[in-house]
Enzyme design. Structure first.
Site, PDB file in Angstrom:
ATOM      1  N   GLN A  19       2.462  27.574  -8.867  1.00  0.00           N
ATOM      2  CA  GLN A  19       3.208  28.789  -9.218  1.00  0.00           C
ATOM      3  C   GLN A  19       2.988  29.861  -8.165  1.00  0.00           C
ATOM      4  O   GLN A  19       1.868  30.031  -7.666  1.00  0.00           O
ATOM      5  CB  GLN A  19       2.752  29.339 -10.577  1.00  0.00           C
ATOM      6  CG  GLN A  19       3.500  30.590 -11.024  1.00  0.00           C
ATOM      7  CD  GLN A  19       2.965  31.146 -12.334  1.00  0.00           C
ATOM      8  OE1 GLN A  19       2.031  31.952 -12.334  1.00  0.00           O
ATOM      9  NE2 GLN A  19       3.533  30.718 -13.443  1.00  0.00           N
ATOM     10  N   ASP A  31       1.511  28.441 -18.079  1.00  0.00           N
ATOM     11  CA  ASP A  31       1.708  29.774 -17.506  1.00  0.00           C
ATOM     12  C   ASP A  31       0.608  30.743 -17.943  1.00  0.00           C
ATOM     13  O   ASP A  31       0.573  31.878 -17.498  1.00  0.00           O
ATOM     14  CB  ASP A  31       3.083  30.310 -17.915  1.00  0.00           C
ATOM     15  CG  ASP A  31       3.528  31.511 -17.096  1.00  0.00           C
ATOM     16  OD1 ASP A  31       3.168  31.589 -15.903  1.00  0.00           O
ATOM     17  OD2 ASP A  31       4.237  32.390 -17.638  1.00  0.00           O
ATOM     18  N   SER A  38       5.426  36.202 -12.988  1.00  0.00           N
ATOM     19  CA  SER A  38       5.690  34.863 -12.451  1.00  0.00           C
ATOM     20  C   SER A  38       7.017  34.869 -11.709  1.00  0.00           C
ATOM     21  O   SER A  38       8.012  35.410 -12.193  1.00  0.00           O
ATOM     22  CB  SER A  38       5.743  33.839 -13.594  1.00  0.00           C
ATOM     23  OG  SER A  38       4.541  33.824 -14.318  1.00  0.00           O
TER      24      SER A  38
END
Length: 291
Positions: A271, A201, A221
């Protein structure tokens, strides 16, 4: 539960998820410059909880998660595991991460029995400079980027300069990053998988901003999917080859391939993140302090 001092927080502490009851776990409070819990931390701790309900003969091969509400970095998170299926070759788990009775993250993870054999191929790693030759220049970086790098001080992160790798002309936004844990990590494959979940991430959403250097956007996110393909160590150099195929309507889609230094493709990430134009009074990334 006492928070870990910010300067001392490391991945071993972060991944030390406590067993509360059958299929119920709790993650530690980790002091942070971020008001909201770092998404990689929530995802990694959620995966740890899932792995604790699966036998050693299985290893995680994929996970899919949604960030459904912002977490508070000053509070612990409880993880509730649902054993969806235990098969001979595959096991499935669903995990809900909860604060104050509200879900902040939901993950499904799939585990595959070790030892299967089959066909084999992979994409090639892009030609880039060695990580030792790259010196990070933070002088012109936005204060939020500097704050994130400070938040990730346990990691050696080196963004490859744009003029030092060949670009794909069909991809509008691309970024290449070397990264690794600065500290030596335990000799445990599951630990390295959970660590890479945390690392995956880092910097990925920023890859969508490469052609929009002056844009002021709110970042967060929204979901995260990760496939583990081959063995690796998170304390060895890994190359994170990132692209953003699309950004529109306040959202950006990002994808990343992670290679080890020998060119083995070890993981793939997808993502979608919030990339909404900043409104007056809104912060790009909510911080407790500004760097």
């Amino acid at each position: 539960m006492v928070p870990y001092p910010l300067a001392m927080a490391d991945i071993e502490f972060i991944l030390n998820v406590e067993h509360i009851d059958r299929d119920i776990f709790r993650g530690p409070v980790v002091e942070s410059n971020l008001q909201r819990t770092f998404g990689g931390q929530v995802a990694a701790q959620t995966l740890v909880a899932a792995t604790k309900t699966v036998g050693n003969e299985y290893q995680v091969h994929s996970l899919h998660g949604y960030f459904v509400a912002p977490g508070r970095s000053t509070e612990p998170t409880v993880f509730m595991v649902d054993r969806i299926r235990d098969g001979r070759s595959f096991c499935s788990r669903q995990v809900k991460a909860v604060q104050d009775g509200q879900a902040i993250f939901v993950m499904q993870a799939s585990f595959h029995r070790k030892g299967d054999q089959g066909i084999s191929h992979q994409d090639r790693m892009r030609a880039v400079p060695d990580p030792e030759s790259i010196v990070m220049d933070t002088s012109s970086m936005h204060h939020t980027t500097k704050a994130l790098l400070e938040e990730w001080s346990e990691w050696d992160i080196r963004v490859v300069p744009s003029d030092q790798f060949q670009h794909n002309p069909y991809t509008p936004s691309q970024q290449v990053v070397w990264f690794r844990s600065k500290a030596k990590l335990p000799d445990d494959d599951t630990f390295h998988v959970c660590t890479l979940t945390y690392m995956s991430d880092m910097t990925l959403l920023q890859s969508a901003l490469v052609p929009h250097q002056d844009a002021q956007v709110q970042e967060a996110s929204l979901d995260h999917a990760l496939w583990f393909l081959r063995p690796f160590r998170a304390d060895d150099w890994l190359l994170y080859d990132q692209v953003s195929p699309s950004a529109d309507s306040g959202r950006a889609l990002t994808q990343g391939k992670i290679f080890d230094r020998q060119g083995n493709l070890v993981a793939v990430v997808t993502q979608e993140g919030l990339a909404r134009s900043l409104k007056p009074g809104t912060k790009a990334i909510p911080l407790t302090t500004l760097t």
